[in-house]
Design an enzyme around this catalytic site. Structure first.
Site, PDB file in Angstrom:
ATOM      1  N   PHE A 230       2.674   8.537  -1.313  1.00  0.00           N
ATOM      2  CA  PHE A 230       3.095   7.547  -2.319  1.00  0.00           C
ATOM      3  C   PHE A 230       4.611   7.464  -2.440  1.00  0.00           C
ATOM      4  CE2 PHE A 230      -0.862   9.703  -3.566  1.00  0.00           C
ATOM      5  CZ  PHE A 230      -1.740   8.682  -3.272  1.00  0.00           C
ATOM      6  N   PRO A 622     -10.057  -5.012   7.984  1.00  0.00           N
ATOM      7  CA  PRO A 622     -10.268  -5.378   6.569  1.00  0.00           C
ATOM      8  C   PRO A 622     -10.813  -4.222   5.730  1.00  0.00           C
ATOM      9  CG  PRO A 622     -11.249  -7.007   8.038  1.00  0.00           C
ATOM     10  CD  PRO A 622     -10.802  -5.868   8.904  1.00  0.00           C
ATOM     11  N   THR A 624     -10.072  -0.853   5.851  1.00  0.00           N
ATOM     12  CA  THR A 624      -9.016   0.022   5.345  1.00  0.00           C
ATOM     13  C   THR A 624      -7.986  -0.776   4.554  1.00  0.00           C
ATOM     14  OG1 THR A 624      -8.073  -0.093   7.560  1.00  0.00           O
ATOM     15  CG2 THR A 624      -9.213   1.953   6.959  1.00  0.00           C
ATOM     16  N   VAL A 693      -0.125  -4.290   3.641  1.00  0.00           N
ATOM     17  CA  VAL A 693      -0.870  -4.225   2.378  1.00  0.00           C
ATOM     18  C   VAL A 693      -0.690  -2.902   1.640  1.00  0.00           C
ATOM     19  CG1 VAL A 693      -2.686  -5.874   2.954  1.00  0.00           C
ATOM     20  CG2 VAL A 693      -2.952  -3.478   3.632  1.00  0.00           C
ATOM     21  N   GLU A 695       1.525  -1.487  -0.350  1.00  0.00           N
ATOM     22  CA  GLU A 695       1.990  -1.421  -1.727  1.00  0.00           C
ATOM     23  C   GLU A 695       1.652  -2.659  -2.550  1.00  0.00           C
ATOM     24  OE1 GLU A 695       6.054   1.039  -1.394  1.00  0.00           O
ATOM     25  OE2 GLU A 695       5.327   0.087   0.415  1.00  0.00           O
TER      26      GLU A 695
HETATM   27 MO1  MOS Z   1       6.886   3.960   0.070  1.00  0.00          MO
HETATM   28  S1  MOS Z   1       6.994   4.289  -1.962  1.00  0.00           S
HETATM   29  O1  MOS Z   1       7.997   2.690   0.319  1.00  0.00           O
HETATM   30  O2  MOS Z   1       7.513   5.353   0.813  1.00  0.00           O
END
Ligand code: MOS
Length: 746
Positions: A230, A622, A624, A693, A695
């Site tokens: 993340f 589609p 994942t 896709v 983020e």
């Molecule tokens: Mo991601 S939060 O752009 O590493």
């Protein structure tokens, strides 16, 4: 069945489920020693004394590394973009933030290292100055933070009959990947191998080489699986190079795992934001003036900017606008990228402000968005590379039954519960970087794809297998993908949702080159049924080269290689964004529709239904892609209702330092999320038609939920997360929360 756009289960699924996937802390290495970080327990000051005598005498302790015996690190001659924070620890007695690394204890076992770490006695001379952790003093960001304007904002605002002028705030947040960050370092002479949990193999190599003063080629970074990140493992944090130094000092491989509690002070976090949005509109809701100012926090020693205001001006047609940003220095470590940095807090503010405008002009929130639909990027006047947002609105609204929403707040009920429906737009840049990949076709008919890219849960192994199989005309089962090794063909950071956009075209190009070479061989070979055919008339399918107008006339790939005595054929392709693409504004778009049920007695908010419709170019897989969008929305639920890292000014650090106190959404918090993938091809951004896709799903999600809460209750909570206490407080607006954040330690 395989092919681009056909749902495909993860090729690495069995490995992950069966425990066969090795993460950075799973690697079995003989003679392994274990390192544990020591972290400062003051905010500012100096180390007065370090007493390691008791700790050193414990059984199994190999070494205790502090500033007193740590070799000096080199100073990079220019800033290195993968350096998570410029402050390099263990170079002196000064302390700049709570949690700064002050030592590494190395022992025969993790348990021995932990036990000894508790016995290292460090006395500090705390600095006799107040520390601050919130937006108390503002400073103009040093460098790169100019205001951006178009048209005449002030003039247009003055003339606008309707105005929305509000402040929105988001708290400190922590990524909390389930796999703790870990590095296993081993030396073989001058050659360093790092098994590291990272989104950026090349970034680790570059930074460690610079700090240790060694050639990058002498470092191999391995990261075949990353257990969630993340953004936390995007840049390289000090524990990585400290593991390398520890391994050199004890002359053994060293594994260093950052603990869950240390994760809150060691790997960055999302900074606080205070954002002001000012909208000026005609009485019908047509935007005339737009301003977004964002202040975000950073450390004393780095200017990390959470660009919350930088990517919102593009969203709606508005002839006059401005956005700017300021930075506030606080006494914490350096923040970092997290789950759509900039866009997620920025779209929370923008999309709530648009909702407020919708009520101010009594226009349906969805109609307001359509009224202000941007046919070009208003900040630059550039055309979009592709934009199917209207289809997202239409399909999402239909699936959600948006038309059944009653306009006035508090007008929908389910027994004692208040029902609220909210919506928001989403946009995320379609980023693409240079990348390379190799494709090797073997005489037995299987292929291997290689690239120094990353699998952190998004499905890279599967996506690359799909692309290669499609181009090579093979079944996906015949394609093996190798990644997570810095010695493979170079790829970029896996951040900013760019992996498929960047590495996908390289895999495609390498596979095309392999097929082109096979075609050249076949059409020149009298033994081939394709002899003397036009190269352009030949394509690969079902493990053979075939003629377009007579697909039954096939030359199996295996036979072509065998006839030419070739055990394999390998091609490596390097690809980069098309220069002409920079004329376009490149974004993926989407629309969120959230329904909440609010218990007015207890202020409890439950997301009861959720529909997200997204247009992000061609989907490679589609299945994942859907999972990534669901994951983003789950992050949005966390951001809207649960997640918050609170700084206790008396201690000087985050008080939530475990998964019990940091509230991440769990299954019980997440309804069945419906994802609609709107078909789209982006012919500008990538030859595969993709936009990314990773983020997109989180952008706007918190606003859709906040808007639903307003629709349910009539209470506008502009300060995330929307907790029961805020909903129940008599004055539901935010001054108290702001006050809490502005607390300065006396
Ligand atoms: Mo991601 S939060 O752009 O590493």
């Amino acid at each position: 069945m395989s092919g681009i756009g056909i749902p495909q289960p993860r090729v690495d699924g069995p490995l992950k489920v069966g425990g066969g996937a090795t993460y950075a802390a799973d690697v079995k290495i003989p003679n392994l020693a274990f390192g544990v970080l020591l972290c400062s327990t003051i905010v500012k000051g100096r180390i007065a004394t370090i007493d390691t005598s008791l700790a050193s005498a414990q059984p199994g302790v190999l070494d205790i590394i502090t500033y007193q015996n740590c070799p000096p690190f080199q100073k990079p001659s220019k800033p290195i973009s993968s350096q998570g924070q410029s402050l390099v620890p263990l170079q002196g007695a000064d302390i700049s933030y709570y949690g700064e690394h002050v030592g590494v204890v190395v022992a025969e076992s993790f348990e021995a290292a932990c036990a000894a770490a508790d016995l290292v006695k460090i006395d500090y001379s705390p600095a006799n100055v107040p520390s601050q952790f919130a937006m108390a003093k503002f400073a103009k960001a040093a460098g790169g933070a100019r205001d951006t304007t178009w048209g005449d904002f002030a003039g247009a605002l003055a003339k606008a009959p309707v105005k929305v002028d509000q402040q929105y705030t988001t708290p400190y947040l922590h990524h909390n990947p389930i796999e703790l960050p870990a590095t296993t370092a081993s030396w073989d002479g001058d050659i360093l191998t790092l098994h590291d949990s990272t989104q950026w193999l090349a970034g680790v190599r570059t930074l460690v080489a610079a700090l240790l003063g060694m050639p990058p080629v002498n470092i191999q970074v391995l990261s075949p699986f990353v257990g969630g990140s993340f953004g936390a493992k995007r840049v390289t944090w000090p524990h990585v190079y400290l593991a390398a130094v520890a391994a050199r000092l004890v002359r053994r491989p060293v594994r260093l795992v950052v603990t869950r509690a240390q994760m809150y002070t060691t790997l960055g976090y999302r900074p606080q934001t205070v954002q002001k949005i000012t909208l000026g509109a005609q009485r019908d809701g047509t935007l005339q003036a737009f301003r977004h100012i964002a202040a975000t926090t950073t450390s004393e020693f780095d200017n990390f900017i959470e660009p919350a205001s930088a990517k919102t001006g593009m969203m709606y047609a508005c002839p006059n606008g401005t956005f700017s940003r300021t930075l506030a220095k606080v006494d914490l470590g350096t923040p970092t990228t997290m789950r759509a940095p900039g866009e997620s807090p920025g779209f929370f503010a923008l999309e709530c402000a648009m909702d407020e405008l919708a009520y101010a002009v009594t226009v349906d929130p969805l109609k307001l968005r359509l009224l202000n639909y941007a046919d070009v990027d208003p900040t630059t006047n550039s055309p979009w590379s592709s934009k199917s947002l209207k289809e997202c609105y239409a399909k999402g609204a239909a699936q959600f039954d948006w038309s059944k929403r009653k306009a006035s707040p508090g007008s929908m009920r389910d027994g004692p519960l208040l029902i609220g429906m909210g919506m928001a737009s989403a946009a995320y840049p379609a980023n693409r970087s240079p990348a390379a990949a190799s494709v090797t076709l073997f005489a037995d008919g299987h292929a291997v794809v290689q690239s120094a890219t990353h699998e952190m849960g998004g499905g890279t192994y599967t996506a690359m297998a799909v692309i290669a199989a499609d181009e090579l005309g093979l079944d996906i089962g015949q394609v093996q993908v190798q990644l997570g090794d810095s010695n493979l063909a170079a790829a970029s950071v896996s951040g900013g949702s760019r992996t498929v956009n960047s590495v996908g075209p390289a895999v495609e190009a390498a596979a095309i080159q392999v097929i082109d070479k096979l075609v050249t061989l076949a059409i020149a070979d009298p033994e081939s049924p394709l002899y003397q055919a036009e190269a352009s008339q030949v394509f690969a399918a079902g493990g053979s080269l075939r003629l377009k107008n007579k697909p039954s006339s096939a030359d199996p790939i295996q036979k072509i290689l065998a006839r030419h005595n070739l055990p394999s054929m390998q091609m490596t392709a390097s690809t980069a964004p098309n220069a002409a693409a920079s004329k376009y504004s490149q974004y993926a778009f989407g629309a969120h529709f959230a329904e909440v049920r609010v218990d007015p007695k207890f202020g409890e908010v439950r997301v009861s239904r959720y529909v997200g419709a997204f247009a992000a170019g061609q989907m490679i897989n589609p299945l994942t892609a859907r999972s990534q969008l669901v994951g983003g929305i789950v992050g949005g639920i966390g951001m809207a209702l649960l997640e918050e890292s609170v700084v206790d000014p008396n201690i000087g650090t985050f008080i939530s330092r475990n998964l019990a106190d940091y509230r991440l959404p769990v299954h019980a918090d997440v309804p069945a999320i419906e994802i609609i993938l709107v078909p789209e091809q982006d012919t500008v951004t990538s030859p595969l038609g993709t936009k990314g896709v990773g983020e997109l799903g989180i952008v706007g999600a918190a606003a859709a939920i906040a808007n639903a809460v307003f629709h349910a209750t009539g209470k506008r909570i502009r300060d995330l997360p929307i907790t029961p206490e805020k909903l129940l407080s008599l004055d539901a607006s935010h001054p108290r929360a702001i006050q809490r954040r502005q607390h300065v330690r006396k």
